[in-house]
Design a protein around this motif. Structure first.
Motif, PDB file in Angstrom:
ATOM      1  N   ALA A  97       0.976  -1.074   0.066  1.00  0.00           N
ATOM      2  CA  ALA A  97      -0.043  -0.107   0.017  1.00  0.00           C
ATOM      3  C   ALA A  97       0.753   1.260  -0.002  1.00  0.00           C
ATOM      4  CB  ALA A  97      -0.930   0.029   1.142  1.00  0.00           C
ATOM      5  N   VAL A  98       1.846   1.357   0.814  1.00  0.00           N
ATOM      6  CA  VAL A  98       2.814   2.374   0.862  1.00  0.00           C
ATOM      7  C   VAL A  98       3.660   2.742  -0.266  1.00  0.00           C
ATOM      8  CG1 VAL A  98       4.571   3.658   2.250  1.00  0.00           C
ATOM      9  CG2 VAL A  98       2.756   2.405   3.381  1.00  0.00           C
ATOM     10  N   HIS A  99       4.270   1.517  -0.701  1.00  0.00           N
ATOM     11  CA  HIS A  99       5.200   1.782  -1.730  1.00  0.00           C
ATOM     12  C   HIS A  99       4.637   1.607  -3.303  1.00  0.00           C
ATOM     13  CE1 HIS A  99       8.571   1.944   0.978  1.00  0.00           C
ATOM     14  NE2 HIS A  99       8.084   0.986   1.620  1.00  0.00           N
ATOM     15  N   ARG A 100       3.371   1.122  -3.300  1.00  0.00           N
ATOM     16  CA  ARG A 100       2.891   1.054  -4.688  1.00  0.00           C
ATOM     17  C   ARG A 100       1.685   1.862  -5.046  1.00  0.00           C
ATOM     18  NH1 ARG A 100       4.326  -3.271  -7.853  1.00  0.00           N
ATOM     19  NH2 ARG A 100       6.361  -3.756  -7.513  1.00  0.00           N
ATOM     20  N   HIS A 101       1.391   2.735  -3.797  1.00  0.00           N
ATOM     21  CA  HIS A 101       0.180   3.621  -4.237  1.00  0.00           C
ATOM     22  C   HIS A 101       0.553   4.940  -3.756  1.00  0.00           C
ATOM     23  CE1 HIS A 101      -2.363   0.275  -5.716  1.00  0.00           C
ATOM     24  NE2 HIS A 101      -1.744  -0.581  -4.499  1.00  0.00           N
ATOM     25  N   ARG A 102      -0.070   6.151  -4.018  1.00  0.00           N
ATOM     26  CA  ARG A 102       0.085   7.348  -3.763  1.00  0.00           C
ATOM     27  C   ARG A 102      -1.362   7.921  -3.059  1.00  0.00           C
ATOM     28  NH1 ARG A 102       4.379   5.819  -4.455  1.00  0.00           N
ATOM     29  NH2 ARG A 102       6.204   6.644  -5.771  1.00  0.00           N
ATOM     30  N   PHE A 103      -1.377   8.105  -1.922  1.00  0.00           N
ATOM     31  CA  PHE A 103      -2.676   8.547  -1.091  1.00  0.00           C
ATOM     32  C   PHE A 103      -2.229   9.589  -0.106  1.00  0.00           C
ATOM     33  CE2 PHE A 103      -1.132   4.863   0.685  1.00  0.00           C
ATOM     34  CZ  PHE A 103      -0.935   5.118   1.981  1.00  0.00           C
ATOM     35  N   PHE A 104      -3.255  10.535   0.368  1.00  0.00           N
ATOM     36  CA  PHE A 104      -3.045  11.172   1.142  1.00  0.00           C
ATOM     37  C   PHE A 104      -2.415  10.838   2.730  1.00  0.00           C
ATOM     38  CE2 PHE A 104      -4.603  13.815   4.812  1.00  0.00           C
ATOM     39  CZ  PHE A 104      -3.974  15.112   4.760  1.00  0.00           C
ATOM     40  N   GLY A 105      -1.490  11.231   3.278  1.00  0.00           N
ATOM     41  CA  GLY A 105      -0.796  10.684   4.649  1.00  0.00           C
ATOM     42  C   GLY A 105       0.053   9.475   4.379  1.00  0.00           C
ATOM     43  N   ARG A 106       0.333   9.271   3.332  1.00  0.00           N
ATOM     44  CA  ARG A 106       1.162   8.174   3.028  1.00  0.00           C
ATOM     45  C   ARG A 106       2.378   8.025   3.887  1.00  0.00           C
ATOM     46  NH1 ARG A 106       5.391   6.383  -0.876  1.00  0.00           N
ATOM     47  NH2 ARG A 106       5.342   8.585  -1.353  1.00  0.00           N
ATOM     48  N   ARG A 107       3.250   9.187   3.994  1.00  0.00           N
ATOM     49  CA  ARG A 107       4.358   9.226   4.720  1.00  0.00           C
ATOM     50  C   ARG A 107       4.033   9.116   6.168  1.00  0.00           C
ATOM     51  NH1 ARG A 107       9.025  11.070   2.133  1.00  0.00           N
ATOM     52  NH2 ARG A 107       8.511  11.754  -0.070  1.00  0.00           N
ATOM     53  N   THR A 108       3.042   9.633   6.654  1.00  0.00           N
ATOM     54  CA  THR A 108       2.631   9.518   8.137  1.00  0.00           C
ATOM     55  C   THR A 108       2.309   8.227   8.428  1.00  0.00           C
ATOM     56  OG1 THR A 108       1.575  11.708   8.020  1.00  0.00           O
ATOM     57  CG2 THR A 108       0.718  10.130   9.778  1.00  0.00           C
ATOM     58  N   VAL A 109       1.618   7.388   7.528  1.00  0.00           N
ATOM     59  CA  VAL A 109       1.370   5.688   7.699  1.00  0.00           C
ATOM     60  C   VAL A 109       2.529   4.990   7.712  1.00  0.00           C
ATOM     61  CG1 VAL A 109       0.265   3.746   6.659  1.00  0.00           C
ATOM     62  CG2 VAL A 109      -0.952   5.920   6.694  1.00  0.00           C
ATOM     63  N   SER A 110       3.539   5.278   7.059  1.00  0.00           N
ATOM     64  CA  SER A 110       4.930   4.692   6.865  1.00  0.00           C
ATOM     65  C   SER A 110       5.604   5.018   8.324  1.00  0.00           C
ATOM     66  CB  SER A 110       5.697   5.253   5.715  1.00  0.00           C
ATOM     67  OG  SER A 110       6.933   4.600   5.871  1.00  0.00           O
ATOM     68  N   PHE A 111       5.287   6.173   8.625  1.00  0.00           N
ATOM     69  CA  PHE A 111       6.264   6.468  10.056  1.00  0.00           C
ATOM     70  C   PHE A 111       5.436   5.718  11.146  1.00  0.00           C
ATOM     71  CE2 PHE A 111       5.840   9.222  13.695  1.00  0.00           C
ATOM     72  CZ  PHE A 111       7.169   9.262  14.079  1.00  0.00           C
ATOM     73  N   LEU A 112       4.171   5.754  11.216  1.00  0.00           N
ATOM     74  CA  LEU A 112       3.417   5.079  12.273  1.00  0.00           C
ATOM     75  C   LEU A 112       3.681   3.693  12.308  1.00  0.00           C
ATOM     76  CD1 LEU A 112      -0.058   6.861  12.222  1.00  0.00           C
ATOM     77  CD2 LEU A 112       2.006   7.117  13.942  1.00  0.00           C
ATOM     78  N   LEU A 113       3.889   2.861  11.078  1.00  0.00           N
ATOM     79  CA  LEU A 113       4.242   1.693  11.170  1.00  0.00           C
ATOM     80  C   LEU A 113       5.568   1.052  11.659  1.00  0.00           C
ATOM     81  CD1 LEU A 113       2.737   0.646   7.398  1.00  0.00           C
ATOM     82  CD2 LEU A 113       1.888  -0.221   9.665  1.00  0.00           C
ATOM     83  N   VAL A 114       6.595   2.145  11.534  1.00  0.00           N
ATOM     84  CA  VAL A 114       7.917   1.748  11.864  1.00  0.00           C
ATOM     85  C   VAL A 114       8.085   2.258  13.380  1.00  0.00           C
ATOM     86  CG1 VAL A 114      10.169   2.528  11.552  1.00  0.00           C
ATOM     87  CG2 VAL A 114       8.873   2.181   9.493  1.00  0.00           C
ATOM     88  N   LEU A 115       7.131   3.014  13.990  1.00  0.00           N
ATOM     89  CA  LEU A 115       7.371   3.521  15.315  1.00  0.00           C
ATOM     90  C   LEU A 115       7.397   2.629  16.370  1.00  0.00           C
ATOM     91  CD1 LEU A 115       7.576   6.178  16.995  1.00  0.00           C
ATOM     92  CD2 LEU A 115       5.183   6.159  17.088  1.00  0.00           C
ATOM     93  N   PRO A 116       6.711   1.571  16.311  1.00  0.00           N
ATOM     94  CA  PRO A 116       6.653   0.593  17.531  1.00  0.00           C
ATOM     95  C   PRO A 116       8.186   0.003  17.784  1.00  0.00           C
ATOM     96  CG  PRO A 116       4.518   0.154  16.239  1.00  0.00           C
ATOM     97  CD  PRO A 116       5.422   1.142  15.241  1.00  0.00           C
ATOM     98  N   ILE A 117       8.730  -0.246  16.733  1.00  0.00           N
ATOM     99  CA  ILE A 117       9.882  -1.006  17.125  1.00  0.00           C
ATOM    100  C   ILE A 117      11.140   0.134  17.680  1.00  0.00           C
ATOM    101  CG2 ILE A 117      11.386  -0.489  14.866  1.00  0.00           C
ATOM    102  CD1 ILE A 117      11.941  -3.571  14.807  1.00  0.00           C
ATOM    103  N   ALA A 118      10.909   1.525  17.472  1.00  0.00           N
ATOM    104  CA  ALA A 118      11.600   2.447  17.953  1.00  0.00           C
ATOM    105  C   ALA A 118      11.257   2.843  19.568  1.00  0.00           C
ATOM    106  CB  ALA A 118      11.438   3.809  17.214  1.00  0.00           C
ATOM    107  N   LEU A 119       9.993   2.206  19.907  1.00  0.00           N
ATOM    108  CA  LEU A 119       9.557   2.704  21.484  1.00  0.00           C
ATOM    109  C   LEU A 119      10.489   1.762  22.420  1.00  0.00           C
ATOM    110  CD1 LEU A 119       5.652   3.241  20.719  1.00  0.00           C
ATOM    111  CD2 LEU A 119       7.503   5.100  21.042  1.00  0.00           C
TER     112      LEU A 119
END
Length: 270
Positions: free
Chosen positions: A89-111
């Motif tokens: 979804a993130v790397h093959r499609h363009r939609f509003f908030g794509r970068r935010t979604v990518s950041f939120l997906l990666v965040l749990p491993i940094a917490l």
């Protein structure tokens, strides 16, 4: 860049010191697993396989191992499905908030793990308790899946960034349907990334202790939790070293395979 002989020696010495700091304690665990001295006296007074036999016949070790395997496989399966879908979804499609979604997906491993554990514990008590669902294997699996998704997402995303969209476009131009394109073009290209991500996700789940402590219920003891609880017990300490030695040995293969597959630019073959 060419280094002088002095610089090469200094760099080699620093590298050797760094590796010794990392691996010397692991070698000590392996040695203590066959140390005949229950108090781990140094140098070892003798070698024995007594502790290995005790670990083999320990019911607590077997149950904890089975729980860890179940939790790891379930969390890995969830992570493979959700992480792969999110990566596409993130790397093959363009939609509003794509970068935010990518950041939120990666965040749990940094917490910090303790923050994730407290948050999950509070969420489970708020949502699951009214439904009559208590803490147990299910909550452990959900807790592990939150950070296992990240490694699958990153592995598949990295492979998709190297995969030219023209390949799927050419497949569509030749008359292939979307499912056929995925089956014959996209999946073979990302297959090794999925396998590597699954191995890393399982390794993370199998090794997790902080989140497990906050999400496990009574009677749900994973192998890392069993090791932590029994390390301070004099009669169990040698068996703990045996279990730790086995974990060290078993961790080498999946990490090595995942590293090789992740670094394979061609996608690799399984």
């Amino acid at each position: 860049m060419r280094l002088s002989r002095t610089a090469r020696i200094a760099l080699g010495g620093v590298t050797a010191a760094g590796l010794a700091v990392v691996y010397a304690p692991l070698l000590l665990v392996l040695l203590n697993s066959v140390n005949s001295d229950r108090s781990f006296g140094w140098p070892p007074s003798g070698l024995t396989t007594r502790w290995w036999r005790a670990a083999l016949h320990s019911e607590g070790v077997r149950q904890a191992l089975l729980t860890s395997v179940r939790a790891g496989l379930a969390a890995t399966a969830i992570a493979l499905v959700l992480g792969t879908m999110a990566a596409f979804a993130v790397h093959r499609h363009r939609f509003f908030g794509r970068r935010t979604v990518s950041f939120l997906l990666v965040l749990p491993i940094a917490l910090p793990g303790i923050v994730s554990g407290i948050a999950l514990n509070a969420a489970f008590r708020t949502v699951l308790d009214p439904l009559g669902v208590g803490f147990g294997l299910f909550t452990v699996v959900v807790g592990h899946a939150t950070f296992c998704v990240v490694v699958v997402f990153n592995n598949v995303g990295a492979r998709l960034r190297r995969l030219s969209p023209s390949m799927t476009e050419a497949s569509a131009d030749l008359g292939a349907r979307p499912w056929q394109t995925f089956r014959y073009v996209t999946f073979p290209a990302v297959r090794s990334a999925l396998f590597a991500g699954g191995l890393l996700a399982f390794a993370l789940s199998f090794d997790e202790i902080v989140v497990t402590t906050f999400t496990a219920g009574p009677g749900t003891t994973t192998l890392p939790v069993w090791i932590y609880e029994n390390l301070a017990r004099p009669h169990q300490a040698p068996v703990v070293n045996v279990v730790a030695a086995v974990l060290v040995a078993l961790s080498v293969l999946p990490v090595y395979v995942a590293q090789r597959l992740s670094s394979d630019p061609a996608g690799g073959r399984l």
